[in-house]
Design an enzyme around this catalytic site. Sequence first.
Site, short mmCIF file in Angstrom:
data_model
loop_
_atom_site.label_atom_id
_atom_site.label_comp_id
_atom_site.label_asym_id
_atom_site.label_seq_id
_atom_site.Cartn_x
_atom_site.Cartn_y
_atom_site.Cartn_z
N HIS A 479 0.91 -1.15 0.09
CA HIS A 479 -0.02 -0.02 -0.16
C HIS A 479 0.86 1.10 0.07
CE1 HIS A 479 1.04 0.48 4.31
NE2 HIS A 479 0.77 -0.63 4.36
N ASN A 482 -1.91 5.54 1.93
CA ASN A 482 -3.27 5.19 2.27
C ASN A 482 -3.32 3.66 2.50
OD1 ASN A 482 -5.95 4.31 2.17
ND2 ASN A 482 -6.40 5.77 0.42
N ASP A 483 -3.29 3.50 3.86
CA ASP A 483 -3.21 1.86 4.17
C ASP A 483 -4.03 0.96 3.75
OD1 ASP A 483 -0.94 2.45 5.67
OD2 ASP A 483 -1.77 2.52 7.78
N GLY A 484 -5.34 1.48 3.59
CA GLY A 484 -6.53 0.59 3.11
C GLY A 484 -6.29 0.28 1.66
#
Length: 795
Positions: A479, A482-484
Amino acid sequence: MTEARKFKNKYGYFTDDGREYVITEPKTPKPWANIISNGDYSLMISQTGGGYSWRGNAGQNRITRSMQDIIKDPWGKYVYIRDVETKEFWSAAWKPVMADYEYYEVRHGIGYSIFNQKINGIKSKMKVFVVPDAPVEIIEITLANESERKRILDVTTFFEWGLGFAPDEHREFHKIFIDSKYEDDINGLLVDKYLWGFPDEKGRNNNISWEYTAFHAVSERPKSYDGDKESFIGIYGHESCPRAMKEDKLAQRVGRFVDASGSLQVELELKKGESKTVVFTIGAAMKSYEDPKELANKYTNVEAAQKAFEDVHKFWSQFIDTEEIKTPDEAMNIMTNVWLKYQSISCRLWGKSAYYQTSAGYGYRDQLQDSQIFLISKPEYTKKQILMHAEQQFNEGDVLHWWFTIRGGGPRTKCSDDLLWLPFILEAYLKETKDFTILDERVSFLDGGRATVYEHCKRAIERAFHRFSPRGIPLMGDHDWNDGLSAIGNDWKGESFWVGEFLYEILKEFISIARERGDYQFADKCKIVYESLKENLNKYGWDGEWYLQATTDHGLKVGSKENEEGKIFLNPQIWAVISGIADKDRAKKAMEAVTKYLLKDYGTLLLYPAYTKVRNDIGYITRYAPGLRENGGVYTHAATWSVWAYTLIGESELAYEAYKRICPPNRSDNPDGYMCEPYVTPGNTDGPLSPYYGRGGWTWYTGSSQWLHRVATHWILGVRPTYEGLLIDPSIPKEWDGFTYRRQFRGATYLINVNNSAHVNRGIKEIYVDGKLIENNVLPDFKDGKEHRVKVLMG
Ligand code: GLC
């Protein structure tokens, strides 16, 4: 004199100087908390008296026990007040008894919280704070008898011991290791735990003791004490009506065979009109170098508590008062001058925990960014943080995504941006201080060997150079910021256009750093990548009206007009502007798209429209409820960057709009919709697809606090460091008449007075420094420790 009440609503207000938030109604829509830390020992406390304490970090070294519950906020270190004659009892904070009060007020301040109330003719004031230079918290209680008769009152504490890893949900296991005893010579309890949670040096589990001794003491001789939850609460009792309140004295059950809790009970006799103060302490002494009895005896008395409270003000002043703005915007003043600095330091960097998140460590990119908050007041603290993060790097240049602050260790991931924050923050430090000696500091790698900070940065950049797609775009890996976006690029095929822009921004500065050091070969290499990045990002990243966020391992576009959901992402637009990847025309277009799709009522959305369908090939961002957090909510951290980008394209009014909408006091007008504390930033605000559009969440523990401070000072007020000196380039709302800004810079103090009687957004006509006209808008670098008056005329 009545005090001015700023941003007042039905729950509370800011005091005139903005340094306290006063809550007048305990039933706030969510816990409205304070996170108090001295950099070692910390506690959180809500408006009802909920919360807990820890030392180091709240995940590995919890002192008092609690389980996360934002709704009920059911854990606290409680204090009961009882009328010994009538047997009526209530609590010094609203919880746990929740008694009817004549008035109730909580003052959350910088390093302390004070609970004032009047119940049953007794005025009580409970002051809760942490001693600046000791692992001790003080709970100072003053009772004033405002009734018509003499009163005999007892004051009783109750909380549960955690002592070690948290949450310790397997209570039946954990309690077996705790041992408490009452000690006359401290008027209190000493508590050990024969288990920490770490393996021993041979790797044997559960084979080391907690390395501290906890204590709980009181300034008066207690009439009784207890160390057992069962006898205190009673098996069918409750915190609001514990068995102990029905009995004359506490049960005095301590030792190894109890359900470990801490209670001390003192009795006070108060004549009519009389008031008395009693001081309780809780703390944890490291066995190897601190003596719990010494700490308890030193701080558990009224004089020491008063002195320590004065020290709290002095302590925080060093971090808060070295800089002050005065603008026509009260919300900006209060947040910039006081609360954002406090939030960033007390919670993000030191406490590392809050109601919405308990953290046991430092995020590689997170606390590096946070540490910029020290640049103006104490840049040596930023330096310390830079060196600490440099040490979390492997020889190959990649880093731990986060690590435990006690005994280290953490995940080595394929995250694509973490490692690059080292040179990015280093550059901010260099511009503020011009302290190039940091580049030669030698720091170790996690897997052996040492190198200079310059070399650590170089390895990070070189590592990033090895992670490019065949068409010259940085790869996403696990990633980016933005970790998501956690499933886009795990096969090292998907690309992140944002990482490309971020890298471009870093190289812009690093090329000259490398040249200065005579590292021409690397400088040249950087230059080549720098130029090709600009070309490739514009060739493959431009989607017609805005920049793409990414491509997946399967080559699908993300953040494109071709997508049904997640058509446009914020970061690639604003960082195209910040980095200079976008030419004027594209910068304008990309930001127009931001204004059209993302700049909404409560700030700038992270993407639009939110994902409503789970996408296995994108990541957990698509699994969040639509409009929440990174999935199309206002993610405050990134929303602050949109302010920066708007100033860069000359859209000062939009920059100010983007700022105002996320500046927390401005949400005070609808506290039941917003729900969160108006004095700290929330991590996120629900986006348009949420039925609770505009609701805040995840307050305190968010990287947005430092950035909101920075975009206000550096980009709206436009006072920012360059190597040549302090630059003045405001980008303010036209209607402002001007502003003042007092700030330290490289040892000198600058008293800047900006006059905007011309009512422009930007542009400077004249600048006088100490009465003399200067030629450009960069203030001379005096380095003389003196004050300098700067008059700026806009126009
Ligand atoms: C969290 C992480 C931060 C990350 C952000 C966006 O706040 O701590 O590192 O950049 O989420 O996903």
